[in-house]
Scaffold this active site. Structure first.
Site, PDB file in Angstrom:
ATOM      1  CG  ASP A  49      -0.355   0.048   2.518  1.00 51.96           C
ATOM      2  OD1 ASP A  49       0.890  -0.065   2.614  1.00 51.96           O
ATOM      3  OD2 ASP A  49      -1.089   0.205   3.522  1.00 51.96           O
ATOM      4  CB  SER A  50       4.599   1.705  -0.115  1.00 53.97           C
ATOM      5  OG  SER A  50       4.821   0.544  -0.860  1.00 53.97           O
ATOM      6  CG  ASP A  88       0.393  -4.065   2.125  1.00 51.87           C
ATOM      7  OD1 ASP A  88       0.128  -4.756   3.124  1.00 51.87           O
ATOM      8  OD2 ASP A  88       1.115  -3.051   2.163  1.00 51.87           O
ATOM      9  CE  LYS A 118       3.081  -5.882   3.798  1.00 50.16           C
ATOM     10  NZ  LYS A 118       2.538  -4.810   4.665  1.00 50.16           N
ATOM     11  CD  GLU A 120       0.708  -1.506   7.766  1.00 47.17           C
ATOM     12  OE1 GLU A 120       0.472  -0.709   8.697  1.00 47.17           O
ATOM     13  OE2 GLU A 120       1.067  -1.138   6.628  1.00 47.17           O
ATOM     14  CD  GLU A 188       7.958  -0.583   7.322  1.00 42.72           C
ATOM     15  OE1 GLU A 188       6.883  -1.204   7.146  1.00 42.72           O
ATOM     16  OE2 GLU A 188       8.194   0.531   6.827  1.00 42.72           O
TER      17      GLU A 188
HETATM   18  O1  KIV Z   1       3.380  -1.042   1.621  1.00 42.36           O
HETATM   19  C1  KIV Z   1       4.538  -1.470   1.637  1.00 42.36           C
HETATM   20  O2  KIV Z   1       5.292  -1.381   0.660  1.00 42.36           O
HETATM   21  C2  KIV Z   1       4.991  -2.069   2.866  1.00 42.36           C
HETATM   22  C3  KIV Z   1       6.453  -2.033   3.116  1.00 42.36           C
HETATM   23  C4  KIV Z   1       6.934  -0.650   3.280  1.00 42.36           C
HETATM   24  C5  KIV Z   1       6.802  -2.814   4.294  1.00 42.36           C
HETATM   25  O3  KIV Z   1       4.207  -2.528   3.630  1.00 42.36           O
END
Ligand code: KIV
Length: 287
Positions: A49-50, A88, A118, A120, A188
């Site tokens: 989600d980056s 994500d 994934k 968090e 992280e």
């Molecule tokens: O969204 C992402 O790219 C991530 C990484 C920064 C760990 O979760």
């Protein structure tokens, strides 16, 4: 273009962990980048989600939606058909209930053909979501330490686990996430000793981003490591390229040549016509 690379599975990652073979993990957000990552033999791609910061230009990951994620996951899957890809789960796609988390994880796996999702967090609800997604038959990766979706509560995106107490809490959280059925955990932004402690206690692959060298694999945001994203650069990033510099050089040269008339060169960059047809056209235009 499909490569001959054999797609890795969770069994390969467990074997790599057991044999001390490092897992290479990179983010990717689009077809082209994913294609190059697969060609380079990257083991695992994260459609993170980056995306919010790196591709969509937001100042955080909060605004990213399920629809944004699915569009980019599908593009990455098209670019890297033979690579293990992790989708994500964006903010508010799993926070509300186990049921919603399973439904959205299902969209990642069914609609976008992700191999894993994934999420968090270390709270009881996050653990419950991991259990629910695993029970539904999908692979789920935990994400602990610096977790941007909890950025407001952390007072910003800062390194975590910097005291003994905080580090022990992360080690405990990793154990709970493993017990809940996660196939792997991404750690992280923690000191290297904390990354080491979590890795030593784990029975599943531990992947690190800014968590030191001891983890079973390493993740970087592709746009950081190729010198493309320059809004900010975390301490742990190593630059392996200067894509931003190369784009700037090419765009500037193009602008100069268009303005000066040097591009296009009709002898090289233009379609040709039979001379008889050209003469006929000229005559027709004159009459
Ligand atoms: O969204 C992402 O790219 C991530 C990484 C920064 C760990 O979760």
């Amino acid at each position: 273009m499909a490569t001959n690379i054999k797609k890795k599975s969770i069994l390969d990652f467990r074997r790599m962990m057991a044999q001390g073979e490092k897992i290479v993990y990179l983010t990717g957000y689009d077809y082209l980048t994913a294609k190059y990552e697969e060609r380079a033999g990257v083991d695992m791609i994260l459609v993170g989600d980056s995306l919010g910061n790196v591709i969509l230009g937001y100042d955080s990951t909060y605004p990213v939606t399920m629809e944004d994620m699915l569009i980019h996951c599908k593009a990455v899957r098209r670019g890297a058909p033979n690579t293990f890809i992790v989708g994500d789960m964006p903010f508010m796609s799993y926070q509300i209930s186990d049921q919603e988390a399973v439904e959205n994880a299902g969209r990642f796996c069914k609609d976008a053909r992700m191999d894993c999702v994934k999420l968090e967090g270390v709270t009881d609800s996050c653990i419950s979501r991991i259990r629910a997604i695993n029970d539904a038959g999908m692979l789920v990766m935990g994400h602990i330490g610096l977790t941007p979706q909890f950025g407001a509560q952390m007072g910003g995106n800062r390194a975590q686990g910097k005291s003994c107490d905080a580090a022990l809490k992360l080690v405990e959280a990793a154990k709970k996430i493993e017990e809940a059925g996660a196939c792997s955990i991404l750690v992280e932004g923690v000191p290297a000793v904390v990354g080491k402690a979590i890795t030593e206690q784990a029975n599943i692959p531990i992947l690190g981003i800014g968590a030191g060298s001891y983890t079973h694999g390493q993740l970087l945001i592709f746009a950081d490591m190729v010198g493309y994203f320059d809004d900010f650069t975390p301490k742990f990033v190593k630059k392996y390229g200067d894509v931003g510099g190369e784009l700037l050089r090419a765009f500037t040269a193009y602008a100069e040549e268009v303005r000066s008339g040097a591009f296009p060169d009709d002898a090289i960059h233009s379609y040709k016509i039979d001379p008889a047809e050209a003469a006929a056209l000229e005559q027709a235009l004159q009459s």
